[in-house]
Design an enzyme around this catalytic site. Structure first.
Site, PDB file in Angstrom:
ATOM      1  N   ARG A  91       9.537   1.814  -2.818  1.00 46.79           N
ATOM      2  CA  ARG A  91      10.301   2.980  -2.862  1.00 46.79           C
ATOM      3  C   ARG A  91       9.387   4.114  -2.176  1.00 46.79           C
ATOM      4  O   ARG A  91       8.154   4.286  -2.558  1.00 46.79           O
ATOM      5  CB  ARG A  91      10.886   3.629  -3.904  1.00 46.79           C
ATOM      6  CG  ARG A  91      11.975   2.440  -4.627  1.00 46.79           C
ATOM      7  CD  ARG A  91      13.234   2.574  -3.862  1.00 46.79           C
ATOM      8  NE  ARG A  91      14.078   1.540  -4.593  1.00 46.79           N
ATOM      9  CZ  ARG A  91      15.282   1.272  -3.772  1.00 46.79           C
ATOM     10  NH1 ARG A  91      15.719   1.864  -2.659  1.00 46.79           N
ATOM     11  NH2 ARG A  91      16.051   0.265  -4.489  1.00 46.79           N
ATOM     12  N   HIS A 107      -1.766  -1.134   0.669  1.00 51.25           N
ATOM     13  CA  HIS A 107      -0.843  -1.507   1.776  1.00 51.25           C
ATOM     14  C   HIS A 107      -1.383  -2.771   2.256  1.00 51.25           C
ATOM     15  O   HIS A 107      -2.614  -2.720   2.711  1.00 51.25           O
ATOM     16  CB  HIS A 107      -0.661  -0.424   2.899  1.00 51.25           C
ATOM     17  CG  HIS A 107       0.251  -0.553   3.816  1.00 51.25           C
ATOM     18  ND1 HIS A 107       1.701  -0.484   3.686  1.00 51.25           N
ATOM     19  CD2 HIS A 107       0.267  -0.952   5.168  1.00 51.25           C
ATOM     20  CE1 HIS A 107       2.268  -0.970   4.831  1.00 51.25           C
ATOM     21  NE2 HIS A 107       1.157  -1.177   5.763  1.00 51.25           N
ATOM     22  N   ASP A 139       1.048  10.492   0.449  1.00 48.96           N
ATOM     23  CA  ASP A 139       1.549  11.654   0.702  1.00 48.96           C
ATOM     24  C   ASP A 139       3.232  11.671   0.997  1.00 48.96           C
ATOM     25  O   ASP A 139       3.425  10.527   0.705  1.00 48.96           O
ATOM     26  CB  ASP A 139       0.894  12.301   1.941  1.00 48.96           C
ATOM     27  CG  ASP A 139       1.173  11.790   3.152  1.00 48.96           C
ATOM     28  OD1 ASP A 139       1.829  10.883   3.221  1.00 48.96           O
ATOM     29  OD2 ASP A 139       0.457  12.092   4.150  1.00 48.96           O
TER      30      ASP A 139
HETATM   31  C1  GAR Z   1       1.315  -6.261  -1.941  1.00 49.36           C
HETATM   32  O1  GAR Z   1       0.782  -6.758  -0.635  1.00 49.36           O
HETATM   33  C2  GAR Z   1       1.520  -4.620  -1.440  1.00 49.36           C
HETATM   34  O2  GAR Z   1       0.388  -4.180  -0.901  1.00 49.36           O
HETATM   35  C3  GAR Z   1       2.711  -4.546  -0.774  1.00 49.36           C
HETATM   36  O3  GAR Z   1       3.432  -5.310  -1.510  1.00 49.36           O
HETATM   37  C4  GAR Z   1       2.689  -6.528  -1.953  1.00 49.36           C
HETATM   38  C5  GAR Z   1       2.867  -6.431  -3.552  1.00 49.36           C
HETATM   39  O4  GAR Z   1       2.484  -7.949  -3.944  1.00 49.36           O
HETATM   40  N1  GAR Z   1       3.262  -3.121  -0.595  1.00 49.36           N
HETATM   41  C6  GAR Z   1       4.012  -2.632   0.549  1.00 49.36           C
HETATM   42  O5  GAR Z   1       4.307  -3.434   1.273  1.00 49.36           O
HETATM   43  C7  GAR Z   1       4.057  -1.359   0.100  1.00 49.36           C
HETATM   44  N2  GAR Z   1       4.385  -0.684   1.777  1.00 49.36           N
HETATM   45  P1  GAR Z   1       2.690  -8.443  -5.314  1.00 49.36           P
HETATM   46  O6  GAR Z   1       4.192  -7.963  -5.940  1.00 49.36           O
HETATM   47  O7  GAR Z   1       2.415  -9.627  -5.621  1.00 49.36           O
HETATM   48  O8  GAR Z   1       1.890  -7.302  -6.420  1.00 49.36           O
END
Ligand code: GAR
Length: 190
Positions: A91, A107, A139
């Protein structure tokens, strides 16, 4: 010296959150995870937090976006974090929220390349030969905050979105914990 207070925000499986929970529990991080905020009912990360004895806060998106924004700020105020750790939280937080708290995010791409919710798919679709992970300050934009650390992950010809994302997450977990270690050391010095 009191331990730094961390609040984790996550939306799904929570493997990145788990690595931070484990690092705090084993004192690799000099910090206490004081709460976990999740916007998805039934997400695996809620069970992970409960298993670790961490207080969970379920905050599903509301039809009134402004109400959700202010509830998010209220929950964070209550928890009084030194650092908010966004670990797979899908979010966008309000400008007021990001101005009020120090929030760090991971990310699954080498920002500024491939921001947004489909970073791994987008890197594959672009025919990139390498991608990676970025730890950055949050940010009010979408993955636009100041970059703190990055690590490259090579893309194989046979990679699927799932296989590549799993390899990125291995790098991501290590880099996030190491980055938090140095941010927390700065916190103690300041
Ligand atoms: C991770 O790769 C994180 O960087 C990404 O979701 C995944 C969560 O993995 N976040 C994004 O894409 C945010 N833009 P997890 O549920 O196994 O921790």
């Amino acid at each position: 010296m009191t331990k730094a207070r961390l609040v984790i925000m996550a939306s799904g499986n929570g493997s990145i959150a788990q690595s931070i929970i484990d690092a705090a529990a084993s004192k690799v991080l000099d910090a206490q995870v004081v709460g976990l905020i999740c916007d998805k009912e039934g997400a695996q990360v809620l069970q992970r937090a409960k298993d670790a004895g961490i207080q969970t806060y379920l905050a599903p998106m509301k039809s009134d976006r402004k109400l959700w924004d202010s509830e998010m700020i209220n929950t964070l105020e209550e928890l009084s974090p030194d650092l908010v750790v966004s670990a797979g939280f899908m979010r966008i937080l309000s400008a007021e929220c990001v101005a009020r708290f120090r929030i760090v995010n991971s990310h699954p791409a080498l920002l500024p390349l491939f921001p947004g919710a489909h970073a791994v798919r987008d890197a594959l679709a672009a025919g990139a030969k390498e991608t990676g992970t970025t730890i950055h300050w949050v940010d009010s934009g979408v993955d636009t905050g100041e970059i703190i650390a990055q690590e490259i992950v090579a893309i194989n010809g046979s990679d699927t979105e799932a296989s590549l994302h799993e390899r990125i997450k291995i790098a991501e977990r290590k880099l996030f914990v190491a980055t938090l270690q140095s941010l927390l050391a700065d916190h103690v010095r300041s």
